[in-house]
Design a protein around this motif. Structure first.
Motif, PDB file in Angstrom:
ATOM      1  N   ARG A 122      72.266  13.125  60.410  1.00 44.71           N
ATOM      2  CA  ARG A 122      73.693  13.275  60.048  1.00 44.71           C
ATOM      3  C   ARG A 122      74.615  13.048  61.239  1.00 44.71           C
ATOM      4  O   ARG A 122      75.827  13.185  61.125  1.00 44.71           O
ATOM      5  N   SER A 151      70.962  15.046  53.247  1.00 50.58           N
ATOM      6  CA  SER A 151      71.772  14.613  54.401  1.00 50.58           C
ATOM      7  C   SER A 151      72.770  13.537  53.987  1.00 50.58           C
ATOM      8  O   SER A 151      73.928  13.556  54.411  1.00 50.58           O
ATOM      9  N   GLN A 210      75.565  15.054  52.129  1.00 51.57           N
ATOM     10  CA  GLN A 210      76.449  15.778  53.053  1.00 51.57           C
ATOM     11  C   GLN A 210      77.340  14.818  53.842  1.00 51.57           C
ATOM     12  O   GLN A 210      78.418  15.192  54.286  1.00 51.57           O
ATOM     13  N   LYS A 211      76.878  13.572  54.020  1.00 51.80           N
ATOM     14  CA  LYS A 211      77.693  12.586  54.734  1.00 51.80           C
ATOM     15  C   LYS A 211      78.589  11.785  53.791  1.00 51.80           C
ATOM     16  O   LYS A 211      79.153  10.756  54.173  1.00 51.80           O
ATOM     17  N   LYS A 231      67.419  15.469  59.295  1.00 49.83           N
ATOM     18  CA  LYS A 231      68.385  16.580  59.177  1.00 49.83           C
ATOM     19  C   LYS A 231      69.556  16.329  60.124  1.00 49.83           C
ATOM     20  O   LYS A 231      70.260  15.337  59.955  1.00 49.83           O
ATOM     21  N   ASP A 232      69.758  17.202  61.113  1.00 43.58           N
ATOM     22  CA  ASP A 232      70.963  17.104  61.944  1.00 43.58           C
ATOM     23  C   ASP A 232      71.068  15.778  62.705  1.00 43.58           C
ATOM     24  O   ASP A 232      72.161  15.213  62.819  1.00 43.58           O
ATOM     25  N   GLU A 234      65.117  15.749  51.730  1.00 44.02           N
ATOM     26  CA  GLU A 234      65.975  16.014  52.895  1.00 44.02           C
ATOM     27  C   GLU A 234      66.931  14.857  53.171  1.00 44.02           C
ATOM     28  O   GLU A 234      68.097  15.075  53.520  1.00 44.02           O
TER      29      GLU A 234
END
Ligand SMILES: Cc1cc2nc3c(=O)[nH]c(=O)nc-3n(C[C@H](O)[C@H](O)[C@H](O)COP(=O)(O)OP(=O)(O)OC[C@H]3O[C@@H](n4cnc5c(N)ncnc54)[C@H](O)[C@@H]3O)c2cc1C
Length: 414
Positions: free
Chosen positions: A54, A164, A167-168, A50-51, A160
């Motif tokens: 990323r 991610s 999102q990137k 997750k974070d 997940e």
């Protein structure tokens, strides 16, 4: 326990790290040796897909922020050290270099090993597994170069990572052998929900598809599907599940889908305990053995095993719990259900993206999953623990507060 006792913990991950902390919190003043194969102090793994993956958090989620905590608390943390074998007769673990460490109590917290893809090219450069900080960093590196990431496996980790990567700014293909992502764990209705979540974000979903090979000149350049199609890619992430790392105790303690432990988390061998992903534990609520590969279980079973090692009364009966974040879809799940036979009841409209899914076995709640609905999971867990009959129409009714379904004396007993 006396201060001359030695407790050895194999595996400096989440369960092992928490166990060491608890032993000191509970006042144990003997020797604690925490042996870990990784070069790090214990950390939490969920951010790795997750974070942290990323690049939104600089630091891993250490269990102890201060790396001096272990020395300050007299916990001998042996990083980059692998326990090769256990001499149960002599009560000693044997490290890679031949060093033997005797123990009075032993905790196995060796976690799980990600499964490799057994196809030609499955170990080419550019084919990643995801379990450690280094794995997460390596996948993050592929985001920097851009292109297409192929994710093989539509379970939690695969979904997940796909989210991610998307999102990137990567192009993402998600390949799953079953007809829907998360089908095996959630069933068709919720599997379809997650399929649509990824589809709406532009993920190229290849469902009901098998992988025949990964091809490329020295590194992964394309994935060949069983139907003959090929997908060009910059990198591949394989997320097809983990196997409990039980090899150390095979032939020593009872092993069946993990190390079999009782409610006290003790194995079939007196003085040897197990916690976390590796433990297949007798569960008082579900009246069966349960092995849970999730964060909360590791964080809570580690301390419970520590207390049990100290001779305290322990009956580990936490309701299994986990969470997942994909794009703007957050969820929490509690309980244990069989998607093939338990009845699904929905509260709220799935298409709104905010709902609760419940699973009933007969008239009892066995699991619940809240999606983008918050502050309800405690009530769900209370209801599962209460094992009282509950009507499906009341579960589905948005106007009935969940707390109303839980007997008053059960709310405080969690
Ligand atoms: C990328 C990722 C994302 C996740 N996200 C979520 C999530 O969102 N929600 C959730 O609930 N759960 C999540 N999980 C699952 C959760 O992190 C695991 O359930 C948890 O880490 C299990 O803890 P553990 O202590 O049993 O094992 P681990 O944390 O794996 O620790 C085991 C340790 O033992 C070491 N070891 C193994 N064998 C030996 C040996 N012979 N000698 C010495 N050391 C050894 C290993 O190197 C490892 O460091 C995620 C897992 C991963 C990998």
């Amino acid at each position: 326990m006396s201060s001359s006792d030695t407790f050895v913990i194999v595996g400096a991950g989440m369960a092992g790290g928490k166990a060491a902390e608890t032993l000191r919190e509970e006042g144990f003043d003997g020797r604690i040796v925490l042996v870990g194969a990784e070069p790090h102090r214990p950390y939490e793994r969920p951010p790795l897909s997750k974070d942290y993956l990323r690049g939104e958090s600089e630091q891993p989620a250490w269990l102890q922020e201060d790396d001096g905590w272990y020395a300050a608390n007299d916990v001998e943390l042996r990083t980059s050290s692998v326990v090769q074998s256990i001499d149960a007769g002599d009560k000693a673990v044997v490290l890679g270099g031949g060093e033997r460490i005797g123990y009075d109590r032993l905790l196995l917290a060796t976690g799980g090993e990600p499964r490799r893809l057994p196809v030609p090219g499955g170990d080419l450069d550019g084919v990643h597994l995801l379990r450690t900080i280094e794995d997460s960093k390596a996948i993050q590196g592929t985001f920097d170069s851009g292109g297409r990431l192929v994710v093989i496996g539509g379970g939690w980790i695969g979904c997940e990572v796909a989210a991610s990567a998307k999102q990137k700014g990567m192009d993402v293909t998600l390949i799953e052998t079953l007809e829907l992502p998360l089908l095996r764990v959630l069933g068709p209705e919720l599997g379809a929900f997650y399929r649509d979540v990824h589809k709406d974000q532009g993920v190229d979903l290849r469902l009901g598809a098998g992988v025949e090979a990964i091809e490329g000149a020295g590194r992964a350049e394309r994935v060949k599907l069983s139907d003959g199609n090929t997908i060009d890619c910059a990198a591949v992430v394989v997320g097809i599940g983990v196997a409990p790392r039980t090899e150390l105790v095979e032939g020593i303690a009872r092993v069946d889908n993990g190390v079999i432990v009782d409610e006290r988390l003790q194995s079939s061998v007196d003085g040897i305990f197990a916690a976390g992903d590796i433990a297949n534990a007798a569960h008082p609520i579900f009246t069966q053995h349960v092995r849970v590969e999730h964060w909360a279980n590791a964080l809570e079973q580690g301390p419970a095993a520590a207390r049990s090692m100290l001779g305290r009364e322990v009956s580990y009966d936490k309701v299994p719990y986990f969470f997942s974040d994909q794009y703007d879809v957050g969820m929490e799940y509690a309980g244990l259900h069989d998607p093939g036979s338990d009845e699904l009841v929905l509260r709220g409209d799935m298409s709104s993206g905010e709902f609760i899914a419940f699973w009933l076995r007969g008239d009892k709640l066995v699991a619940g999953m809240n999606v983008n609905v918050w502050d309800v999971n405690d009530a769900i867990q209370s209801l599962i623990r209460a094992r009282v009959p509950v009507e499906d129409r009341r579960l589905a009714d948005l106007d009935v507060p969940l707390e109303e379904l839980v007997p008053a004396d059960q709310i405080s007993q969690r």
